[in-house]
Design a protein around this motif. Structure first.
Motif, mmCIF file in Angstrom:
data_model
loop_
_atom_site.group_PDB
_atom_site.id
_atom_site.type_symbol
_atom_site.label_atom_id
_atom_site.label_comp_id
_atom_site.label_asym_id
_atom_site.label_seq_id
_atom_site.Cartn_x
_atom_site.Cartn_y
_atom_site.Cartn_z
ATOM 1 N N ASP A 165 0.424 16.671 2.921
ATOM 2 C CA ASP A 165 -0.729 16.680 2.011
ATOM 3 C C ASP A 165 -0.493 15.899 0.721
ATOM 4 O O ASP A 165 -1.287 15.971 -0.212
ATOM 5 N N MET A 200 -5.031 8.269 0.465
ATOM 6 C CA MET A 200 -4.994 9.073 1.691
ATOM 7 C C MET A 200 -3.956 10.180 1.505
ATOM 8 O O MET A 200 -3.029 10.033 0.725
ATOM 9 N N ILE A 257 2.110 19.027 10.230
ATOM 10 C CA ILE A 257 1.906 18.140 11.377
ATOM 11 C C ILE A 257 2.223 18.920 12.659
ATOM 12 O O ILE A 257 3.100 19.774 12.666
ATOM 13 N N GLU A 261 -0.177 12.816 5.884
ATOM 14 C CA GLU A 261 -0.209 12.763 7.352
ATOM 15 C C GLU A 261 -1.206 11.737 7.891
ATOM 16 O O GLU A 261 -0.835 10.924 8.747
ATOM 17 N N MET A 297 -1.483 21.736 5.576
ATOM 18 C CA MET A 297 -1.375 21.810 7.032
ATOM 19 C C MET A 297 -0.133 21.047 7.505
ATOM 20 O O MET A 297 0.096 19.912 7.135
ATOM 21 N N VAL A 320 -5.206 10.132 16.681
ATOM 22 C CA VAL A 320 -4.862 8.702 16.770
ATOM 23 C C VAL A 320 -5.585 8.064 17.948
ATOM 24 O O VAL A 320 -6.162 6.978 17.840
ATOM 25 N N ARG A 325 -9.345 7.758 17.167
ATOM 26 C CA ARG A 325 -9.611 6.681 16.213
ATOM 27 C C ARG A 325 -9.473 5.311 16.869
ATOM 28 O O ARG A 325 -10.334 4.442 16.763
ATOM 29 N N MET A 326 -8.346 5.101 17.582
ATOM 30 C CA MET A 326 -8.078 3.758 18.095
ATOM 31 C C MET A 326 -8.988 3.400 19.275
ATOM 32 O O MET A 326 -9.384 2.244 19.423
ATOM 33 N N ARG A 340 -4.875 -2.285 -2.047
ATOM 34 C CA ARG A 340 -5.416 -3.267 -1.106
ATOM 35 C C ARG A 340 -6.246 -4.280 -1.885
ATOM 36 O O ARG A 340 -6.621 -4.023 -3.031
ATOM 37 N N LEU A 391 0.304 8.351 7.482
ATOM 38 C CA LEU A 391 1.303 8.022 8.505
ATOM 39 C C LEU A 391 0.634 7.668 9.832
ATOM 40 O O LEU A 391 0.938 6.652 10.436
ATOM 41 N N ARG A 392 -0.323 8.493 10.271
ATOM 42 C CA ARG A 392 -0.829 8.294 11.635
ATOM 43 C C ARG A 392 -1.921 7.231 11.725
ATOM 44 O O ARG A 392 -2.065 6.601 12.766
ATOM 45 N N HIS A 393 -2.710 7.032 10.666
ATOM 46 C CA HIS A 393 -3.826 6.079 10.748
ATOM 47 C C HIS A 393 -3.576 4.779 9.989
ATOM 48 O O HIS A 393 -4.424 3.895 9.987
ATOM 49 N N TYR A 394 -2.442 4.685 9.301
ATOM 50 C CA TYR A 394 -2.188 3.474 8.522
ATOM 51 C C TYR A 394 -0.806 2.878 8.833
ATOM 52 O O TYR A 394 -0.715 1.755 9.317
ATOM 53 N N TYR A 399 -9.138 -3.439 13.056
ATOM 54 C CA TYR A 399 -7.998 -2.891 13.798
ATOM 55 C C TYR A 399 -7.741 -1.453 13.389
ATOM 56 O O TYR A 399 -7.602 -0.560 14.228
ATOM 57 N N LEU A 400 -7.688 -1.214 12.086
ATOM 58 C CA LEU A 400 -7.368 0.141 11.605
ATOM 59 C C LEU A 400 -8.573 1.084 11.631
ATOM 60 O O LEU A 400 -8.401 2.300 11.576
ATOM 61 N N TYR A 458 -0.180 1.764 21.903
ATOM 62 C CA TYR A 458 -0.369 0.718 20.888
ATOM 63 C C TYR A 458 -0.110 -0.674 21.470
ATOM 64 O O TYR A 458 -0.740 -1.646 21.063
ATOM 65 N N PRO A 503 -0.189 2.449 13.044
ATOM 66 C CA PRO A 503 -0.901 1.338 13.688
ATOM 67 C C PRO A 503 -0.530 -0.023 13.111
ATOM 68 O O PRO A 503 -0.449 -1.010 13.853
ATOM 69 N N THR A 504 -0.268 -0.086 11.791
ATOM 70 C CA THR A 504 0.111 -1.370 11.189
ATOM 71 C C THR A 504 1.468 -1.814 11.733
ATOM 72 O O THR A 504 1.656 -2.982 12.124
ATOM 73 N N LYS A 519 -8.089 -6.940 9.977
ATOM 74 C CA LYS A 519 -7.268 -5.732 9.835
ATOM 75 C C LYS A 519 -8.118 -4.459 9.720
ATOM 76 O O LYS A 519 -7.738 -3.411 10.238
ATOM 77 N N LEU A 527 -10.793 1.074 9.196
ATOM 78 C CA LEU A 527 -11.037 1.450 7.797
ATOM 79 C C LEU A 527 -12.295 0.773 7.300
ATOM 80 O O LEU A 527 -12.719 -0.252 7.840
ATOM 81 N N LEU A 538 -6.702 2.442 -1.925
ATOM 82 C CA LEU A 538 -7.094 3.415 -0.912
ATOM 83 C C LEU A 538 -6.207 4.647 -1.111
ATOM 84 O O LEU A 538 -4.992 4.523 -1.220
#
Lengths: 168, 168
Positions: free
Chosen positions: B113, B127, A3, B130, A1, A12, A15-16, B120, B133-136, A164-165, A142, B139-140, A161, A167, B125
């Motif tokens: 993909d 993933m 982006i 995509e 897929m 995003v 999730r946040m 960690r 990038l967007r969820h890790y 925050y994320l 953010y 935000p970090t 953390k 996870l 982890l």
């Protein structure tokens, strides 16, 4: 897929905002455990000339509400900015989530080059959809989410953390 | 132009690292104007169990260095985390920018993909590109950039929303 404008934005926000709502639960528990009035959070600021806690959450919600509305053209609900309790802030988050999730991928995808007008005190800023998302909506969102988090940490709420994320 | 993995990432990193570097200039001027040693910033934290100022900037830099490296497969330079002055932090930002800008769109596009492994403390982890990038990464990165900004504001540096976003 590949982006898309939708995949880079709405997941995003969902999730946040979900994470933010859980931090508020922890803030509530922290106040109960330490026996202080949770309204203490409401007056908390990181600097005397920064906005206090509820505004950070209101603006986080509005940044993506307007972001989604301007990209998709789907009218956004109006909120009064009258929250005075953690429970009301959680409701604000839930209402924002409901709106954001009501907009479909089709309504946001393909808006990379759409002209977006952003009213600011200094005048109207015009940006194309993709730069608007990446250089305006995302950093603003953010900023306020992280500042809300920082205010809770500053006031002793036990967050890390993974919270925050979002996870495991 | 359609949004891509590159367009959704590197321009954001370049913009925000450029902004961060300018905030450090303002921090330096603020210390000079108020006649305090700029090393005061180095020990500043928002909570006793949050990392201090230089770590926030080091981790902001590393979050995108590793993000770009894992997505593109282009080996990242190693940095020592030994910065003790604002000037050294600015150098760290410049070195990170140079690496991030050395990677081309071709090397990041199409990695939606790709399997990404993130070591960690709790284990590795895994993933897809995509969501990574967007969820890790994003935000970090924003967490540490915003926390660095908040620490400067907390210590009286004159910054506002235009500085944060890098808008005129």
């Amino acid at each position: 897929m590949s982006i898309t404008m939708y995949s880079a934005s709405v997941p995003v926000f969902v999730r946040m905002l979900g994470n933010l709502s859980k931090w508020l639960d922890k803030a509530e528990s922290h106040a109960a455990a330490k026996k202080f009035d949770p309204s203490v959070f409401m007056a908390s600021r990181l600097a005397p000339d920064m906005l206090p806690f509820p505004n950070q959450i209101q603006i986080a919600c509005d940044s993506i509400k307007f972001g989604v509305a301007r990209l998709s053209g789907v009218e956004a609900p109006k909120f009064e900015d009258n929250e005075t309790t953690l429970a009301q802030l959680k409701e604000r988050i839930a209402k924002t989530l409901a709106y954001v999730q009501s907009v479909s991928a089709d309504q946001i995808d393909g808006t990379e080059d759409k002209d977006i007008s952003i009213p600011r005190r200094s005048g109207v800023l015009v940006m194309k959809g993709e730069p608007y998302l990446r250089h305006y909506v995302m950093p603003t969102f953010y900023f306020h989410v992280t500042t809300a988090y920082a205010l809770m940490r500053h006031n002793g709420v036990d967050l890390g953390k993974s919270d925050y994320l979002g996870l495991q």
